[in-house]
Scaffold this active site. Structure first.
Site, short mmCIF file in Angstrom:
data_model
loop_
_atom_site.label_atom_id
_atom_site.label_comp_id
_atom_site.label_asym_id
_atom_site.label_seq_id
_atom_site.Cartn_x
_atom_site.Cartn_y
_atom_site.Cartn_z
N CYS A 42 -10.61 -6.19 -9.94
CA CYS A 42 -10.60 -6.35 -8.56
C CYS A 42 -12.08 -5.75 -8.12
O CYS A 42 -12.89 -6.28 -7.36
CB CYS A 42 -9.59 -5.19 -7.97
SG CYS A 42 -9.56 -3.75 -8.70
N THR A 43 -12.70 -4.65 -8.92
CA THR A 43 -13.91 -4.03 -8.53
C THR A 43 -15.05 -4.96 -8.74
O THR A 43 -15.98 -5.12 -8.08
CB THR A 43 -14.16 -2.61 -9.26
OG1 THR A 43 -12.96 -1.77 -8.92
CG2 THR A 43 -15.37 -2.21 -8.84
N THR A 73 -3.39 3.74 -9.19
CA THR A 73 -2.57 2.35 -9.81
C THR A 73 -1.29 2.90 -10.64
O THR A 73 -1.08 3.86 -10.76
CB THR A 73 -3.42 1.48 -10.62
OG1 THR A 73 -4.20 2.29 -11.76
CG2 THR A 73 -4.84 1.08 -9.69
N THR A 127 -5.44 -11.69 -15.30
CA THR A 127 -5.79 -10.94 -14.38
C THR A 127 -6.28 -9.67 -14.58
O THR A 127 -5.77 -8.54 -14.05
CB THR A 127 -4.58 -10.95 -13.10
OG1 THR A 127 -3.59 -10.35 -13.87
CG2 THR A 127 -4.18 -12.16 -13.01
N THR A 176 -15.05 3.07 -15.17
CA THR A 176 -14.74 1.59 -14.64
C THR A 176 -15.65 0.81 -15.44
O THR A 176 -16.75 1.13 -15.89
CB THR A 176 -15.06 1.50 -13.16
OG1 THR A 176 -15.20 0.12 -12.86
CG2 THR A 176 -16.79 2.02 -12.94
N GLY A 177 -15.12 -0.54 -15.76
CA GLY A 177 -16.14 -1.44 -16.62
C GLY A 177 -16.68 -2.45 -15.74
O GLY A 177 -16.98 -3.30 -16.30
#
Length: 481
Positions: free
Chosen positions: A289-290, A319, A258, A347-348
């Site tokens: 999630c993104t 988070t 996850t 962000t990846g």
């Protein structure tokens, strides 16, 4: 009788109808593995008011309210059919019946629309598939709730065990309490008891063994009667094939991560590339999630308009890897107090698009700002399109995608003019298009995509697990391709 009396009488009548639907929905689910939906929203284990609200929400995406008086005849008809395991959307049945010109009765139309789930065409019920959770944090507990909720007839996914590191005195009681009560997602829907002597949690009749281990190599799952299981690693400690392979112990057949996978680990976004999973693949990732929030709308826009390039800016809830108060952190800014600051971070997700959607050749860049909210984020997706269009055309297209396409479980749509982040806590979609915020100018489009980065993502994880386990059942009426 006044107008108000008329409205109240109508409400009471609809309450009575919704009440009569509950035992039908429950029996179909328990005895035939049939999940009843309204516009991709499950009605299983829902209250009278929840059923009515789900019907009313249809106005947000279909343009008009849906009444239980319209869907009840379709639900009643389902009880007369020889149905196999499936998901049946009575909201879609009602909508398509209105548009149908063949002059069929409700019974004739329904039998035809769900023919793929009846008689010789139906899927036979399978034995349940064991699932193990490795880690029991935010995502782990939400995935546990979903697995317990979906246990249904016992022929689907079965949560058999949770693996955690020992936490000291009353560890089991404390972990059960965190499953029972959640500050964001509310109370667990059901009952939970703890058997400390046998190290088990019993949730809605599901007996879950709690295994204490510091490393995957310490566990032999067959010792607990677990066989051919899917292990869901929600710790994020291992993200490449070598590390995740440590989980392939006796009793474990597949490993699902996850978090974004590294190296050659497939990154799967359900609805987009889940059908590329090879049957013999033992290790895969559900990406982030993104990534799950932006890839389905990206695919939808690329399919219709072509995407030449794009940028995603995520405004993301804080988070657990950030600090509550200023303190040392290995990252540059995440050490600053999460509840007090907006924090620029990386962000990846943008680079992960290429793994999940390789046919998209457009360069996608991305950045992220963590903000002081505990859940629900928004991705602002700025796109250069392959052709000019209008705002109305884009919105009508995305509304249709949310209703009728194979991506309807991933993409939701709202026209609410006052929508804010907390409105989407508990959303089961990967992302929700905010119609009011959408901007289009020629070949430039900006989409605002809400997403519950905890629960919506957990639903995507469950969909992937259902797919690889063979208990992902077809939906009827079939979505348009």
């Amino acid at each position: 009788m006044t107008v108000n009396d008329d409205s109240f009488t109508s409400w009471k009548n609809r309450e009575e109808i919704a009440e009569s639907m509950i035992p039908i929905i429950g029996k179909l689910h328990r005895e035939q593995d049939v999940t009843v939906l309204v516009h991709s929203r499950s009605l299983v284990n829902k209250s009278v008011v929840s059923i009515l609200k789900t019907h009313r929400f249809a106005r947000q995406i279909a343009g008009e309210e849906l009444s239980v008086t319209e869907t009840l005849p379709f639900l009643q008809t389902l009880t007369t059919l020889d149905l196999g395991p499936s998901q049946i959307d009575i909201g879609m049945l009602a909508a398509e019946y209105k548009a149908d010109s063949r002059g069929l009765t409700v019974e004739e139309f329904t039998a035809d629309a769900v023919a793929g789930a009846t008689g010789a065409n139906k899927i036979e019920r399978r034995d349940g598939r064991d699932v193990v959770l490795y880690g029991f944090g935010r995502i782990g507990r939400l995935v546990a709730r979903l697995l317990i909720e979906k246990a249904g007839s016992g022929n689907g996914l079965r949560l058999r065990a949770i693996v955690v590191r020992g936490g000291g005195e009353a560890d089991l009681v404390k972990r059960a309490s965190l499953l029972r009560r959640d500050s964001i997602h509310g109370q667990f829907q059901g009952t939970i008891t703890v058997d400390e002597a046998n190290s088990t949690i019993v949730a809605n009749g599901n007996t879950i063994k709690v295994i204490y281990a510091n490393d995957p190599s310490e566990v032999d799952y067959t010792a607990y009667g677990i066989e051919n299981a899917i292990l869901i690693d929600n710790t994020g400690k291992w993200r490449d094939r070598e590390g995740l392979s440590k989980h392939l112990r006796p009793g474990i057949d597949k490993v699902v991560l996850t978090a974004p996978g590294k190296g050659d680990v497939p990154n799967i976004v359900h609805g987009v590339n889940h059908d590329t999973i090879k049957p013999d693949e033992q290790i895969l990732s559900c990406a982030s999630c993104t990534t799950n929030a932006i890839v389905p709308p990206l695919k939808a826009m690329d399919d219709e308009y072509g995407v030449l390039r794009g940028h995603v800016e995520t405004v993301h809830s804080f988070t657990n890897d950030q600090n509550l108060l200023d303190n040392y952190h290995k990252a540059d800014r995440r050490g600053r107090s999460a509840p007090l600051n907006m924090v620029i971070t990386e962000t990846g997700a943008a680079s992960a698009v290429a793994k999940a959607l390789p046919e998209l050749k457009a360069p996608i860049t991305g950045s992220s700002i963590r903000v002081p909210v505990p859940d629900v984020s928004i991705a602002i997706l700025s796109l250069r399109l392959g052709r000019e269009t209008t705002r109305d055309e884009v919105l009508e297209y995305l509304r249709d995608v949310s209703l009728h396409s194979p991506l309807k479980r991933q993409i939701d749509f709202t026209t609410a003019p006052d929508a804010v982040s907390m409105d989407f806590v508990g959303s089961r979609h990967a992302s929700i298009v905010d119609a009011g915020a959408t901007k289009v100018d020629g070949d430039n489009a900006i989409l605002y995509l809400w997403y519950d980065n905890e629960f919506g993502y957990s639903c995507q994880v469950i969909r992937v697990v259902q797919h690889v386990s063979g208990v992902e059942y077809p939906t009827f009426p079939a979505p348009a391709v």
